[in-house]
Enzyme design. Structure first.
Site, PDB file in Angstrom:
ATOM      1  N   CYS A   1       3.008  -2.986   3.114  1.00 54.60           N
ATOM      2  CA  CYS A   1       1.592  -3.103   2.319  1.00 54.60           C
ATOM      3  C   CYS A   1       1.804  -3.655   1.383  1.00 54.60           C
ATOM      4  O   CYS A   1       2.316  -3.539   0.308  1.00 54.60           O
ATOM      5  CB  CYS A   1       1.431  -1.519   2.316  1.00 54.60           C
ATOM      6  SG  CYS A   1      -0.183  -1.255   1.625  1.00 54.60           S
TER       7      CYS A   1
ATOM      8  N   CYS B   1       1.109   1.201  -4.753  1.00 53.52           N
ATOM      9  CA  CYS B   1       1.245   2.570  -5.152  1.00 53.52           C
ATOM     10  C   CYS B   1       2.606   3.233  -5.489  1.00 53.52           C
ATOM     11  O   CYS B   1       3.575   2.819  -4.704  1.00 53.52           O
ATOM     12  CB  CYS B   1       0.533   3.476  -4.048  1.00 53.52           C
ATOM     13  SG  CYS B   1      -0.867   2.772  -3.238  1.00 53.52           S
TER      14      CYS B   1
ATOM     15  N   CYS C   1       4.772   5.135  -2.926  1.00 50.09           N
ATOM     16  CA  CYS C   1       4.890   4.964  -1.685  1.00 50.09           C
ATOM     17  C   CYS C   1       5.982   4.089  -1.064  1.00 50.09           C
ATOM     18  O   CYS C   1       6.383   3.167  -1.582  1.00 50.09           O
ATOM     19  CB  CYS C   1       3.385   4.512  -1.040  1.00 50.09           C
ATOM     20  SG  CYS C   1       3.359   4.143   0.816  1.00 50.09           S
TER      21      CYS C   1
ATOM     22  N   CYS D   1      -4.693  12.359  13.403  1.00 46.47           N
ATOM     23  CA  CYS D   1      -4.966  11.315  12.215  1.00 46.47           C
ATOM     24  C   CYS D   1      -4.038  10.138  12.129  1.00 46.47           C
ATOM     25  O   CYS D   1      -2.584  10.217  12.303  1.00 46.47           O
ATOM     26  CB  CYS D   1      -4.723  12.006  10.852  1.00 46.47           C
ATOM     27  SG  CYS D   1      -5.004  10.817   9.224  1.00 46.47           S
TER      28      CYS D   1
ATOM     29  N   CYS E   1      -9.039  11.171  12.941  1.00 43.84           N
ATOM     30  CA  CYS E   1      -9.286  10.803  11.646  1.00 43.84           C
ATOM     31  C   CYS E   1      -8.352   9.528  11.731  1.00 43.84           C
ATOM     32  O   CYS E   1      -7.415   9.327  12.154  1.00 43.84           O
ATOM     33  CB  CYS E   1      -8.607  11.852  10.840  1.00 43.84           C
ATOM     34  SG  CYS E   1      -8.457  11.593   9.055  1.00 43.84           S
TER      35      CYS E   1
ATOM     36  N   CYS F   1     -12.211  13.242   3.991  1.00 42.70           N
ATOM     37  CA  CYS F   1     -11.076  13.780   3.930  1.00 42.70           C
ATOM     38  C   CYS F   1     -10.414  13.018   2.600  1.00 42.70           C
ATOM     39  O   CYS F   1     -10.126  11.873   2.623  1.00 42.70           O
ATOM     40  CB  CYS F   1     -10.330  13.625   4.997  1.00 42.70           C
ATOM     41  SG  CYS F   1      -8.497  14.221   4.741  1.00 42.70           S
TER      42      CYS F   1
ATOM     43  N   ARG G   1      -5.784  21.242   3.017  1.00 43.55           N
ATOM     44  CA  ARG G   1      -4.681  20.976   3.841  1.00 43.55           C
ATOM     45  C   ARG G   1      -3.387  20.787   3.260  1.00 43.55           C
ATOM     46  O   ARG G   1      -3.430  20.114   2.112  1.00 43.55           O
ATOM     47  CB  ARG G   1      -4.933  19.634   4.739  1.00 43.55           C
ATOM     48  CG  ARG G   1      -3.888  19.242   5.601  1.00 43.55           C
ATOM     49  CD  ARG G   1      -4.309  18.554   6.717  1.00 43.55           C
ATOM     50  NE  ARG G   1      -5.468  18.596   7.513  1.00 43.55           N
ATOM     51  CZ  ARG G   1      -6.764  18.253   7.619  1.00 43.55           C
ATOM     52  NH1 ARG G   1      -6.907  17.178   6.934  1.00 43.55           N
ATOM     53  NH2 ARG G   1      -7.752  18.675   8.329  1.00 43.55           N
TER      54      ARG G   1
END
Ligand code: SAM
Ligand code: DTB
Ligand code: SF4
Length: 317
Positions: free
Chosen positions: A49, A53, A56, A93, A125, A185, A257
């Site tokens: 990616c 972040c 991550c 998801c 999701c 979400c 959640r």
């Protein structure tokens, strides 16, 4: 609805018995207090990616980036969704380590995944990074129930967490999701080095979203070696509890959640969070790249608490 930071602070800093009592009262008026929704995560495209972040492991900005996978085959994903349903999940998801969705063959494949998972009568999701309004419309047409796109923290602390996109970028995607009539979400991560006030600011931003979020994942940072934020101090368990309770009071209708970090939370803190209004967990042996409690551990946990999984459509309980 917008709530001031001062109001959020007053809710948050009540005595713990008052806070939990208020959160439980709201919870019992709007939710089914004996059930917890199980949502299974599937990493349909891991690693590689371009975002940075700081928490991550899937970012290319790491010193030793993980070897990226291709998009999982359609049949594998549908098989995992079937297995998740058989194990009591009512939501599935699919996550991809993308900065944003690009139109083309891979997105067409994801749309087909959404169609086939929706046909299993599961809530579907996706979390695929940024979306254009047109892409959101296509996901909706394919049968998507909800889109996960976390704001993670406050607008002020956000630049300490990620530099390759802005808070405004995130909000624009959430707007596109809402405009396409897909449920929002949107969650946070606790333990990035943020202050308690940053967490309130995150909640305050959530109160301004339209539509209001249908689900709010609360992640505790899973410190992944080699990620810049891994050395951050762990969060005191009472801060997790207070945040869950405050979230329940501010968002009576949302599913809250418990997400990343449940292995580290342990049974007692999870129980306290259920008492304070949490009513969903991510299940399955892995989250995206990190471990999660096993199915039998979660089954035992719910049994010990006298809780049961939310009903799954088309299954006899
Ligand atoms: N790439 C997409 C995106 O960022 O929107 C989707 C996948 S991304 C991994 C989904 C969410 O997982 C992030 O927004 C973040 O809130 C959470 N997350 C990622 N790594 C984490 C970690 N180490 N600990 C806790 N939460 C994490
Ligand atoms: C969310 O808020 N948490 C989930 C889901 N949405 C996609 C992801 C947690 C990832 C934890 C770190 C990992 O497994 O890599
Ligand atoms: Fe990419 Fe999502 Fe990881 Fe950020 S959290 S680096 S956008 S996969």
């Amino acid at each position: 609805m917008s709530v001031s930071l001062e109001q959020i602070g007053i809710i948050y800093h009540q005595s713990l018995p008052d806070l939990i009592y208020q959160a439980q009262s709201v919870h019992r008026q709007t939710q089914e207090p004996q059930t917890v929704q199980l949502c299974t995560l599937c990493n349909i495209k891991a690693g590689g990616c371009p975002e940075d972040c700081g928490y991550c492991s899937q970012s290319l900005h790491r010193q030793h980036p993980m070897v990226p996978s291709g998009l999982l085959p359609l049949e594998t994903v549908v098989q995992e969704a079937r297995a998740a349903k058989a194990q009591g999940s009512s939501r599935f998801c699919m996550g991809a380590a993308w900065r944003e969705v690009q139109d083309g063959h891979q997105f067409d494949q994801v749309l087909e995944m959404v169609r086939q998972v929706a046909a299993l009568d599961l809530e579907v999701c996706c979390t695929l990074g940024m979306l254009t309004p047109a892409q959101a419309q296509r996901l909706k047409a394919a049968g998507l129930t909800a889109y996960n796109h976390n704001l993670d923290t406050s607008p002020t602390y956000y630049p300490q967490v990620v530099s390759t996109r802005t808070y405004q970028d995130r909000l624009a995607t959430l707007k596109a999701v809402g405009a396409a009539d897909i449920s929002i979400c949107c969650g946070c991560i606790l333990g990035l080095g943020e202050t308690i006030q940053d967490r309130w600011e995150f909640l305050q931003v959530l109160t301004t979203l339209t539509p209001a979020p249908e689900s709010i994942p609360i992640n505790c940072l899973v410190p992944i070696p080699g990620t810049p934020l891994a050395p951050s101090a762990p969060v005191d368990y009472l801060e997790v509890l207070r945040l869950v309770a405050t979230t329940r009071i501010l968002f009576p209708q949302a599913r809250i959640r418990l997400s990343a970090g449940r292995l580290e939370m342990g049974e007692q803190l999870q129980l306290l969070c259920f008492l304070a209004g949490a009513n969903s967990i991510f299940t399955g042996p892995a989250l995206l790249t990190t471990p999660n409690p096993t199915q039998s551990q979660d089954q035992e946990l719910l049994e010990r608490f006298g809780l049961s999984a939310s009903p799954v459509k088309g299954m006899i309980s």
